[in-house]
Write an enzyme that holds these catalytic residues in place. Structure first.
Site, PDB file in Angstrom:
ATOM      1  N   GLY A 120     -44.511  21.372  -4.552  1.00  0.00           N
ATOM      2  CA  GLY A 120     -45.333  20.535  -5.417  1.00  0.00           C
ATOM      3  C   GLY A 120     -46.807  20.795  -5.201  1.00  0.00           C
ATOM      4  O   GLY A 120     -47.222  21.254  -4.134  1.00  0.00           O
ATOM      5  N   ASP A 237     -50.478   0.731  -2.302  1.00  0.00           N
ATOM      6  CA  ASP A 237     -50.196   1.551  -3.489  1.00  0.00           C
ATOM      7  C   ASP A 237     -48.691   1.691  -3.707  1.00  0.00           C
ATOM      8  O   ASP A 237     -48.187   2.782  -3.947  1.00  0.00           O
ATOM      9  CB  ASP A 237     -50.847   2.928  -3.366  1.00  0.00           C
ATOM     10  CG  ASP A 237     -50.876   3.673  -4.700  1.00  0.00           C
ATOM     11  OD1 ASP A 237     -50.879   2.999  -5.750  1.00  0.00           O
ATOM     12  OD2 ASP A 237     -50.898   4.917  -4.688  1.00  0.00           O
ATOM     13  N   SER A 431     -69.606  28.245 -11.777  1.00  0.00           N
ATOM     14  CA  SER A 431     -68.334  28.645 -11.164  1.00  0.00           C
ATOM     15  C   SER A 431     -67.214  28.778 -12.184  1.00  0.00           C
ATOM     16  O   SER A 431     -66.146  29.306 -11.873  1.00  0.00           O
ATOM     17  CB  SER A 431     -67.926  27.607 -10.114  1.00  0.00           C
ATOM     18  OG  SER A 431     -67.650  26.358 -10.737  1.00  0.00           O
TER      19      SER A 431
END
Length: 576
Positions: A120, A237, A431
């Site tokens: 992941g 959370d 960038s």
């Protein structure tokens, strides 16, 4: 009927959480306790504090208070200003030579483990499969690039999460940390591998479950909260994505993950920083005066969804969700609630009381007749509509974001007049990517008066591949005027991009390949298709694709909710 009501010492048999994905800056006066030695069982005391140099940014964050004064009112702290998520600022360099703040073992990660495939990609780290060379056992390895740790708070956040994981070591339902390693470029956390999928996904795959099964899951969730609170840890959370199964077998343990926003607390201590996720955040968090009771509220929301398939407080925008959390009524009259037991409704009602002093504690919830072992939860299967809603709620329409990117990259210079120059203006270091800091500076330059939380939300909506920056294609996709998106030729070209074989349909295989091309991992392809596929043939035709593109037209946020009404990056930059 036995009431197996457990206390703090026994709560370790019912719990879960770990993984490094998201950090919240911590004020200098709230240094985390020192890393405790490894233990096979939870400790009953928080580790001793260590001295960490104060951060130059800490004066901007007043996160905790020991004064139990009257909470700030909702009127004084509008819910629509609350941050549903807090992102870490992208950085170019580390402020500390050693993140782990100890003599790193001479053994390197690669000396002990073979690194395998990527599992992941998170906002701030990449997770790989790793195999222990000595035993052949598989683990998950989270690699956190040091260059992304810009502030001292960032460094402290990593340390604190590791400390909390060690502090909860030995809990049956908390993901175990095996070891932490550090080299010149990264911190690596080796953890227990959870290969059984997310909580809601498992329920959807099984295709059926009962109140009794929901009560068993609730017992695990609440048990973890009780164990955390008894050890002086507040999670902050809690949500379904943070619960994973170890393996695919029916008897797989459920594990809690992601302590990125967790924090140590003392009895009576209150906090003010707004953290969490929109559907699950407690009202007192939005009012910036809260304690450990917020975890019970979040668990109550999860149980409500487990029983009905939809969240209790719902709206099309995050602002609307917050307003519902603060003022909305609980719905126990719509389907399937008339068929849900009174005991289940009683528990949910008591866990979702807005006054935290009147809300059930984790221990009281664990002792409730519906939750306890051999309790009163009926074994009657829940209505199939619950599973259907749950599937819809869990699925996130990533195809639309990819399609917008395809359309953006196909537009001519004339069609994107001004956007290219705007991108150059924001990308101050040339960038090719806009960082969060560059976005904030650019928005200030054009006179956009937005809170950090609102800018974070814009960044998250535009950052399709979760790289932490916005590249040129993502920027154009996020700032396009909708009339360009709805042009027939553009829609057909985008559809054809996904329909590789020209069959007139986007298949699961074609969508899977597209997700890989766009760097979108950890995706249930069938759920994305199912959310769009109206004739249930398992694929997406052109008409279904067009309807998806024209519906809503606002950026999608996490968990499938619309992020902030029709307000997006284009509006913030005053391009629309």
């Amino acid at each position: 009927m036995g009431n197996n009501c457990v206390g703090p010492s026994a709560a370790g048999q019912n719990g879960f959480f770990a993984n490094v994905a998201l950090w919240r800056p911590r004020p200098a006066d709230a240094a985390p306790p020192a890393l405790p030695p490894p233990s096979s069982a939870p400790s009953d005391q928080a580790p001793e504090p260590v001295t960490i140099p104060p951060s130059e940014h800490s004066s901007h964050h007043s996160s905790r208070s020991t004064d139990p004064s009257t909470p700030t009112s909702a009127a004084e702290q509008p819910a629509n200003k609350a941050a549903p998520k807090v992102k870490r600022v992208q950085s170019a360099g580390l402020l500390a030579d050693s993140v782990l703040k100890r003599d790193v073992n001479t053994a390197r990660l690669k000396d002990l483990y073979t690194i395998g495939k990527k599992l992941g990609q998170g906002q701030f780290g990449t997770t790989y499969l790793c195999v222990e060379k000595a035993t052949g056992r598989e683990f998950a390895c989270k690699s956190i690039a040091k260059r992304k740790l810009l502030t001292q708070e960032d460094v402290e956040d990593v340390r604190r999460e590791i400390q909390i994981m060690h502090h909860l070591a030995g809990h049956a339902n908390v993901v175990s940390i095996v070891g932490a390693y550090e080299d010149a470029v990264a911190v690596q956390l080796v953890m227990e591998l959870c290969a059984g999928g997310e909580l809601f996904d498992r329920i959807i795959q099984r295709g059926h479950y009962s109140e009794k099964a929901a009560a068993q899951l609730a017992r695990v969730i609440v048990g973890v909260i009780e164990a955390c609170h008894s050890l002086g840890v507040m999670h902050r959370d809690l949500k379904p994505e943070n619960f994973l199964f170890i393996h695919q077998k029916e008897d797989s343990p459920l594990k809690a993950i992601d302590f990125g926003l967790s924090i140590f607390f003392k009895p009576g201590e209150t906090f003010t920083d707004v953290v969490g996720s929109p559907y699950y955040v407690a009202p007192e968090v939005l009012m910036k005066h809260y304690g450990r009771e917020v975890d019970v509220w979040s668990a109550g929301v999860i149980i409500y969804i487990l029983l009905s398939g939809v969240p209790p407080f719902w709206d099309e925008s995050e602002q609307g969700i917050f307003e519902q959390v603060l003022k909305g009524d609980l719905d126990f009259s719509s389907e399937p609630w008339p068929n849900i037991s009174e005991s289940a409704k009683d528990l949910v009602r008591k866990m979702l009381i807005r006054d935290p002093k009147k809300r059930l504690t984790a221990h009281e919830a664990l002792c409730h007749p519906w939750v306890c072992v051999d309790g009163v939860a009926p074994d009657k299967p829940l209505d199939s509509a619950v599973l259907s809603r749950l599937k819809q709620f869990s699925a996130m329409n990533k195809l639309k974001k990819m399609a917008l990117r395809v359309i953006a990259e196909s537009l001519s210079e004339e069609e994107i007049a001004g956007l290219k120059e705007m991108f150059k203006m924001l990308d101050t270091d040339n960038s090719g990517h806009i960082t969060l800091e560059e976005l904030k500076t650019g928005l200030q330059r054009v006179g956009a008066n937005l809170m950090d939380s609102e800018i974070d939300a814009l960044m998250e909506a535009a950052d399709i591949d979760n790289s932490g920056t916005i590249d040129y294609g993502e920027f154009i996709a996020a700032t396009l005027h909708i009339n360009k998106v709805e042009k027939e030729d553009k829609l057909f070209a985008a559809f054809s991009y996904f329909d590789k074989d020209g069959s007139g349909y986007i298949t699961q295989d074609e969508l899977q390949k597209a997700c890989e091309e766009f760097g979108i991992g950890d995706t249930r392809i069938e759920d994305i298709i199912g959310d769009i596929d109206q004739d249930n043939d398992g694929r997406i035709d052109y008409n279904e694709f067009v309807e998806m593109m024209q519906k809503g037209n606002n950026a999608m946020g996490k968990m499938g909710q619309h992020s902030t009404g029709n307000f997006g990056l284009g509006e913030a930059l005053k391009l629309r």
